[in-house]
Design a protein around this motif. Structure first.
Motif, PDB file in Angstrom:
ATOM      1  N   ASP A  37      -6.469  -4.255   0.987  1.00 45.29           N
ATOM      2  CA  ASP A  37      -6.823  -3.800   2.335  1.00 45.29           C
ATOM      3  C   ASP A  37      -7.803  -2.634   2.334  1.00 45.29           C
ATOM      4  O   ASP A  37      -8.692  -2.556   3.182  1.00 45.29           O
ATOM      5  N   CYS A  38      -7.656  -1.701   1.356  1.00 50.05           N
ATOM      6  CA  CYS A  38      -8.513  -0.508   1.374  1.00 50.05           C
ATOM      7  C   CYS A  38      -9.355  -0.338   0.118  1.00 50.05           C
ATOM      8  O   CYS A  38     -10.243   0.501   0.075  1.00 50.05           O
ATOM      9  N   GLY A  39      -9.065  -1.124  -0.936  1.00 48.69           N
ATOM     10  CA  GLY A  39      -9.874  -1.040  -2.153  1.00 48.69           C
ATOM     11  C   GLY A  39      -9.465   0.060  -3.107  1.00 48.69           C
ATOM     12  O   GLY A  39     -10.135   0.268  -4.130  1.00 48.69           O
ATOM     13  N   SER A  40      -8.389   0.762  -2.852  1.00 48.54           N
ATOM     14  CA  SER A  40      -7.941   1.837  -3.747  1.00 48.54           C
ATOM     15  C   SER A  40      -7.288   1.244  -4.991  1.00 48.54           C
ATOM     16  O   SER A  40      -6.595   0.223  -4.915  1.00 48.54           O
ATOM     17  N   ARG A  41      -7.495   1.910  -6.130  1.00 53.05           N
ATOM     18  CA  ARG A  41      -6.849   1.461  -7.359  1.00 53.05           C
ATOM     19  C   ARG A  41      -5.343   1.711  -7.298  1.00 53.05           C
ATOM     20  O   ARG A  41      -4.887   2.722  -6.773  1.00 53.05           O
ATOM     21  N   ILE A  42      -4.597   0.788  -7.881  1.00 52.74           N
ATOM     22  CA  ILE A  42      -3.148   0.890  -7.889  1.00 52.74           C
ATOM     23  C   ILE A  42      -2.707   1.873  -8.981  1.00 52.74           C
ATOM     24  O   ILE A  42      -3.230   1.856 -10.084  1.00 52.74           O
TER      25      ILE A  42
END
Length: 260
Positions: A37-42
């Protein structure tokens, strides 16, 4: 190319200044996991299931499990006290016929080159002698506080220094039992198999050792980055062969046609 290590190669009382260069660069493709949804790394959190909470680094210790319910805690200080002091020398222990070292012992490959003018003559002398006699040197060094066994042999005007797997890490072939009774082998199969091997024998072509999956992934990435669609055709299903004899005959016929 930048050297990964510099020091000395010691053979008896002869000391040769050398540099170690990587002979293989692994170009594996890696991916990152992100929130779609936001492209942030896990991020992976250090979670304790019994306490049901995320732990801080200072709450975590290293342990070696003796069995399912018993373990021994090992501190960073204890591990540090066991580390060997790095040396600046690859010490040659003895020489062997290079054919005696089974390929299964080979680990990472490096090029070993003389450093400066001072070591070139001694380097060249041992290179020529080892090449003529078919010898390789078994050596050892402590690099960055870790001990490495080496096999050093002449290769295209330089030494190829391969680190070796430790003896206890190698699964011995004799531990895997396979019963083969050569007396029961059908001579017809042997003849066809020998002809097939001869028909398919060619010079080694290292340039054909290509990671096709990695190439396809890069093409996919490039196409998607351009906003294009990338399609890879599925491989054709090969015809099934009923018997071993038919498989040998069909393979031999195909190989002979290719050779012709």
């Amino acid at each position: 190319m930048k050297a990964s290590w510099s020091g000395f190669l010691r053979i008896g009382l002869v000391t040769i200044p050398v540099k170690l260069y990587p002979a293989v660069v692994k170009r594996a493709i890696s991916f990152h996991l992100i929130h779609k949804d936001c492209g942030s790394r896990i991020k992976y959190l250090k979670y304790c299931p019994r306490c049901d909470r995320v732990l801080e680094d200072e709450e975590i210790v290293r342990a070696y499990f003796l069995d399912k319910d018993h373990y021994v805690v090992i501190t960073d200080e204890e591990l540090a006290s066991l580390k060997l002091a790095s040396t600046d020398t690859i010490e040659v222990k003895y020489f062997v016929d290079e054919k005696e070292v089974a390929p299964i012992y080979y680990a990472d490959a490096h090029y070993l080159l003389p450093e400066g003018e001072g070591g070139k003559e001694a380097f060249a002398i041992f290179y020529k002698v080892m090449e003529e006699k078919g010898r390789a040197a078994v050596g050892q060094a402590v690099i960055r506080q870790r001990e490495y066994p080496f096999l050093i042999k002449p290769y295209q005007g330089k030494f190829l220094a391969s680190t070796l797997h430790y003896y206890q890490d190698v699964i011995k072939a004799e531990d895997l039992k396979v019963e083969i009774d050569e007396k029961k082998l059908d001579p017809r199969y042997l003849d066809l198999a020998a002809r097939l091997v001869d028909s398919l024998t060619e010079p080694f072509k290292p340039e054909e050792l290509v990671d096709h999956f990695a190439e396809a992934v890069l093409k996919l990435v490039e196409a998607k980055a351009r906003g294009e669609k990338f399609e890879l055709k599925a491989a054709e299903e090969k015809a099934k062969v009923i018997s071993f004899m038919e498989a040998l005959k069909a393979s031999l016929e195909k190989a002979e046609k290719k050779a012709a």
